[in-house]
Each structure stands twice: as C-alpha cells, then as structure tokens.
Design a protein around this motif. Structure first.
Motif, PDB file in Angstrom:
ATOM      1  N   GLN A  70       0.827  -1.213   0.000  1.00  5.33           N
ATOM      2  CA  GLN A  70       0.000   0.000   0.000  1.00  5.33           C
ATOM      3  C   GLN A  70       0.857   1.257   0.000  1.00  5.33           C
ATOM      4  O   GLN A  70       0.554   2.240  -0.680  1.00  5.33           O
ATOM      5  CB  GLN A  70      -0.907   0.006   1.231  1.00  5.33           C
ATOM      6  CG  GLN A  70      -1.988  -1.066   1.237  1.00  5.33           C
ATOM      7  CD  GLN A  70      -2.754  -1.071   2.548  1.00  5.33           C
ATOM      8  OE1 GLN A  70      -3.278  -0.053   2.975  1.00  5.33           O
ATOM      9  NE2 GLN A  70      -2.797  -2.224   3.193  1.00  5.33           N
ATOM     10  N   GLN A 108       3.813   5.872  -5.430  1.00  2.00           N
ATOM     11  CA  GLN A 108       3.870   5.840  -6.892  1.00  2.00           C
ATOM     12  C   GLN A 108       2.728   6.629  -7.511  1.00  2.00           C
ATOM     13  O   GLN A 108       2.915   7.310  -8.530  1.00  2.00           O
ATOM     14  CB  GLN A 108       3.860   4.397  -7.384  1.00  2.00           C
ATOM     15  CG  GLN A 108       5.145   3.628  -7.115  1.00  2.00           C
ATOM     16  CD  GLN A 108       5.058   2.175  -7.515  1.00  2.00           C
ATOM     17  OE1 GLN A 108       3.969   1.623  -7.709  1.00  2.00           O
ATOM     18  NE2 GLN A 108       6.212   1.516  -7.628  1.00  2.00           N
ATOM     19  N   THR A 109       1.545   6.551  -6.888  1.00  3.51           N
ATOM     20  CA  THR A 109       0.394   7.304  -7.403  1.00  3.51           C
ATOM     21  C   THR A 109       0.656   8.806  -7.331  1.00  3.51           C
ATOM     22  O   THR A 109       0.379   9.544  -8.287  1.00  3.51           O
ATOM     23  CB  THR A 109      -0.863   6.947  -6.595  1.00  3.51           C
ATOM     24  OG1 THR A 109      -1.137   5.549  -6.744  1.00  3.51           O
ATOM     25  CG2 THR A 109      -2.065   7.741  -7.089  1.00  3.51           C
ATOM     26  N   GLN A 145       2.437   1.753  -3.417  1.00  7.91           N
ATOM     27  CA  GLN A 145       1.415   2.153  -4.379  1.00  7.91           C
ATOM     28  C   GLN A 145       1.008   3.605  -4.174  1.00  7.91           C
ATOM     29  O   GLN A 145       0.860   4.366  -5.147  1.00  7.91           O
ATOM     30  CB  GLN A 145       0.184   1.245  -4.244  1.00  7.91           C
ATOM     31  CG  GLN A 145      -0.947   1.578  -5.216  1.00  7.91           C
ATOM     32  CD  GLN A 145      -0.523   1.457  -6.663  1.00  7.91           C
ATOM     33  OE1 GLN A 145       0.096   0.470  -7.041  1.00  7.91           O
ATOM     34  NE2 GLN A 145      -0.837   2.454  -7.476  1.00  7.91           N
TER      35      GLN A 145
END
Length: 534
Positions: free
Chosen positions: A242, A248-249, A245
């Motif tokens: 999580q 990276q988002t 992610q």
C-alpha cells in the motif's frame, strides 16, 4: 481501546513524530513499524506511560494493560510463577493484602469485611485458577513445570525475558503492549506466541523485527514515517504494498502535473505582453492549482547487502566425523557426521542454550571438541559474525577507521563506498564506535564481511539488532551469495529464503537434514504446543 491525541515527541532538533492522533481498537492487532531510530520504542513507552510526550498531547488507555517489561533483573527474588501472576496488578495486590490479613491472629470486624471483599476481587479476577493459567503460559514459552517454583535469579537472562513475556500475557489484559516479544524465543515458542496472540481479543500493539511474525499476527500496521504515524489495514507485506502504491500514485500525478504546468508556462511566456491577458491570468491560476503535492522524505532506508568471494573454495568445504561436545557431563551434540559442499547454505536452529553457538565455535576451532575430527578445505577462509558485537568492535575509533584496518589494497574511497551502501554515508562514517546502536554495529560487521570477500560466511544470530528492511536485505544478499553459509537464527523468513541444509537441535539429538526448511517441516513437523489458557 487506546486513544492517542495530538502527541509529539522529539529529541533536540530532531522530530520523531508530530501531533499524532490515532486509535487502537479492541479486536485489532497492530504492528508498530519503522526503521531503527524512527521512535518505535519511544512511542511504545508513551503508550505505557513510561515516557511523556514533548507537548500537551494525551493518551487514554484501559485499566488492565499487559506490558512487556525490559528490566530482566527486577524480579530476581520472586518465584517464577509469582512473577507471572504479578502481570495482573489488581489480583496480585488482593493476594498480598489477603495473605497479610490471614497472618494476623485476631481480626477486627472491619478486617473481616475487608477479607470478604478481597475474596470477591480474587474470584472476579479468576484468582483461584491463576497458577494454572500462569503455568500453561510458562510451558508455552518453553519453561518446564519443575522450574516454576524456583526464584527468577536462577534463570539465565534469556529465560528471564520469557517470564516477563508471560507476565505481560497473563490475566486477560484489555490491551497488550509488546516491544520485541520474539527476542530470546526459539521457533517452537514463537509459533506458540503467534497462536496465543491470534486468539487474543483485546487491543494488541507489538514491535517486532520478525517479518514472518508480523505477517502471521497483525491485522493492521501503525507505521512511523513522514514525522507521523499512519495506520494501514493488513499485515506488514500488505502495508509495504500500500505504501509503495500510494507513493507511486502521487509521483505519477506529480509528473502529469509537471507536464501540464510546463505547457501552461509556455503559453504565459508567449502571450504575457500581448492581447490575451485574460487567458494568461486564467492559466496562471491553473498553474497555482496544479502545484505538485509535496512528498516528504521517507525515513525508510534499506542497506544494499551483497557478498562476493575473491576466490571460490574447494568443492568439499567441510568434512566432520564423529563430532561430540558437552559441558558438565551434559552432551550438546554427539557423533555428528557432516559434509558441507561449496554453495551449501546451512541453517542451525533450535532452542536457546542447546549448543548452536558452541557448534559454530567448535567448527571454526575456537572450542576444542570432546571427540571427532573437523577438516576444512585449504581454500575455505571464512568471515565470522559473532552474537556479541562488543567482542569485535572496540571503542576508541570511528566507523571508517575501524573498517580501514582490514583493508590492504583498497583505499579510503572504496571503504567509504561500502559504508555508504550500508547506510553510513557522509559524516555517519566518522561516528565513534562506542556510540553505535546495535543495528549500526550489525551493519558495520557485515560491511567488513562484504569487503573481505571470503568464500565462507558464518553468522551467529545476525538479525538480533536489525530492522525489517535490513533483515530482508540480508536474506537477499545471502540467497545470492555463490559461496557457503552457516547461520544460527530464529528468523523463519531468513531460514526459508536462504537455507539448503538444516541442522536442528531437538530433545532427542541433533538432526542433520539435507533440504530446505519447508521440506524439513514436512519430515519433522513442529511438536504440539500448549494452547492459550481459557
């Protein structure tokens, strides 16, 4: 439930966490994570009340909290089973007061009434089955019944720690606060603790460097990073996914914003002095709105651990025949026959005190065997990582100077490069050796092993002081190493990811198993362990 409201803590100019507000709710099991130095133990002490916040923040906790105490000598003059029962402060004080009253020859009416009140308290706290419950927990963490009546001072330090763990677990506390509970536990006891905690119905907050343990036990992760504490749903691996992610988002969104901003800025530059002032102003507002989200620097750092060998050893690295060793007429291992080939990764596992370190030290010639022969191939030079780093890293030097003494051909630039990979960058390489934390000392010893490039690596409990990222990096480094490895460890992920051979100390002798840890467990399943007392 534990409620933390607007809590901050720092030391000097360094902030560990700032205005943290989190809730730890019943039925959930939280792993408190973060790299060495992030403030995990400090935050845990704030939860227990041992340390005050730097500000006016508050912590609300239940009345019955089980805390894993760190002073292993505080109960030396108490019986072991009594030390466990002391985990329920209400019950223990009721026992003491009742015994004091019962010792009197004549009781007043008030004292008789008080005695009745105490019996009610004892009954409410399950006091009449307290020793049965305490004994079951002690069995679970590896202490046999015949020891329960002994004094705490009769135990070695690692077993005192186990009793303190039993103390924290005793009495069905509403919350459990455990800092590194798997330290000093063998694999069977860790398995028992996992089962115990998974059936625990209160609020659990636990710190551990054992990734397998966190994945098995936790339902949430409270991660210390970005000067705050963020709660993630799931176990440790879920949190890492999580976290990656989410970052990276944000990074992807920032890249898209940067492209759009560049286009808008080009328009503004072209028409700022022209007839399109309204359009220029509109684009300036759009540029302000698209400002990239600030990404704070994460405090998570992973060392880059890679072991190389200057020259491979011979094909047959080690031949052992009829090896035996014991102390005080107690055999630790007897008649061991062992052939270790180039590329073998040998994990040595078993309970504390059974002889794992003795076996290692016997193999490398530090201890004389009682019987048997040990033959290393002529080219089998080794690097040794001892359990106690103080034996190797003496005070009075710096990290850089200490490591430089092991170099012959390479210069300071090369050594600094190795230190940088092991998170001693810049001025960190000038840190005094007597000021090193356990994790820093561990990384320094591994830096030496990386530089020496010997074809045989020997480790005695290398994960004791490492954080989760460093343990993972060590596992990757050992798995990719083309030479031979011997490692004593209780870390199951390390054994699973690295070992191709298992030497397992069991009650009925030393098992020499050619295969992986998973294959070993199929042939030698773990013994049935005590269940959680009800």
């Amino acid at each position: 439930m534990i409620i933390v409201n607007q809590v901050s803590k720092g030391f000097g100019t360094r902030t560990l966490f700032d205005n943290v507000s989190v809730k730890f709710t019943p039925g959930n099991r939280y792993g408190l994570t973060g790299p060495n130095g992030a403030g995990k133990s400090t935050f845990m002490k704030i939860l227990t009340g041992e340390v005050e916040p730097s500000n006016a923040g508050t912590v609300v906790r239940p009345t019955k909290v089980g805390v894993l105490k760190q002073d292993q000598f505080a109960f030396d003059n108490e019986r072991i089973i009594d030390t466990v029962v002391m985990g329920n402060e209400i019950l223990w004080q009721a026992f003491k007061e009742r015994d004091s009253l019962c010792a009197k020859e004549n009781l007043s009416e008030d004292e008789m009434n008080r005695l009745g009140e105490l019996e009610v308290i004892i009954a409410d706290e399950n006091g009449y089955s307290a020793e049965i419950e305490a004994a079951e927990i002690l069995r679970g963490i590896g202490l046999d019944d015949e020891k329960h009546e002994d004094l705490m001072k009769s135990l070695p330090t690692d077993y005192k720690f186990r009793v303190l763990l039993a103390q924290a677990l005793f009495g069905e506390p509403q919350a459990l606060l455990l800092d590194e509970p798997t330290n000093h536990l063998d694999l069977d006891s860790i398995h028992w603790l996992e089962e115990f905690l998974c059936s625990y119905e209160g609020t659990l907050v636990v710190i551990s460097h054992d990734r397998h343990f966190l994945n098995a036990v936790t339902t949430h992760i409270a991660d210390i990073d970005y000067d705050t504490i963020i709660i993630y749903t799931g176990n440790y691996d879920d949190m890492v996914a999580q976290k990656v992610q989410a970052r990276q988002t944000i990074e992807s969104a920032n890249r898209d914003k940067a492209k759009k901003i560049a286009q808008l800025q080009e328009f503004v530059a072209r028409f700022a002095a022209g007839q399109r002032s309204s359009q220029v102003q509109s684009r300036k507002k759009e540029i302000a709105r698209l400002a990239p989200q600030e990404l704070k620097k994460s405090n998570i750092q992973r060392p880059f651990i890679r072991f190389e060998q200057e020259k491979p050893s011979g094909k047959e690295v080690l031949i052992v025949r009829g090896l035996s060793k014991g102390f005080d007429d107690k055999p630790l291992f007897k008649g061991l026959d062992l052939e270790v080939m180039r590329g073998d990764k040998v994990a040595i596992i078993g309970a504390n005190g059974v002889g794992k370190t003795t076996l290692l030290r016997t193999l490398i010639g530090e201890i004389e065997p009682d019987e048997g022969s040990i033959k290393w191939t002529d080219s089998a030079s080794w690097s040794y990582y001892p359990q106690d780093y103080h034996e190797e890293i003496k005070p009075g030097s710096t990290v850089l100077d200490w490591l430089m003494q092991f170099m012959v051909d390479e210069g300071q630039q090369y050594v600094r490069g190795v230190l940088g990979r092991m998170l001693f960058s810049g001025d960190e390489s000038l840190k005094a050796t007597d000021a090193l934390s356990g994790g820093e000392a561990a990384r320094l010893l591994m830096s030496r092993m990386m530089m020496l490039k010997n074809p045989v690596l020997i480790f005695d409990e290398p994960t004791n002081h490492l954080d989760l990222e460093a343990v993972s990096a060590l596992g990757e480094g050992l798995a990719q190493f083309p030479g031979t490895v011997f490692v004593v460890t209780h870390d199951r992920d390390l054994v699973s990811n690295v070992a191709t051979r298992i030497l397992s100390f069991k009650d009925d002798g030393l098992i020499n198993f050619a295969g992986t840890y998973e294959e070993y467990l199929q042939d030698y399943p773990q013994k049935e362990l005590a269940r959680r007392p009800r």
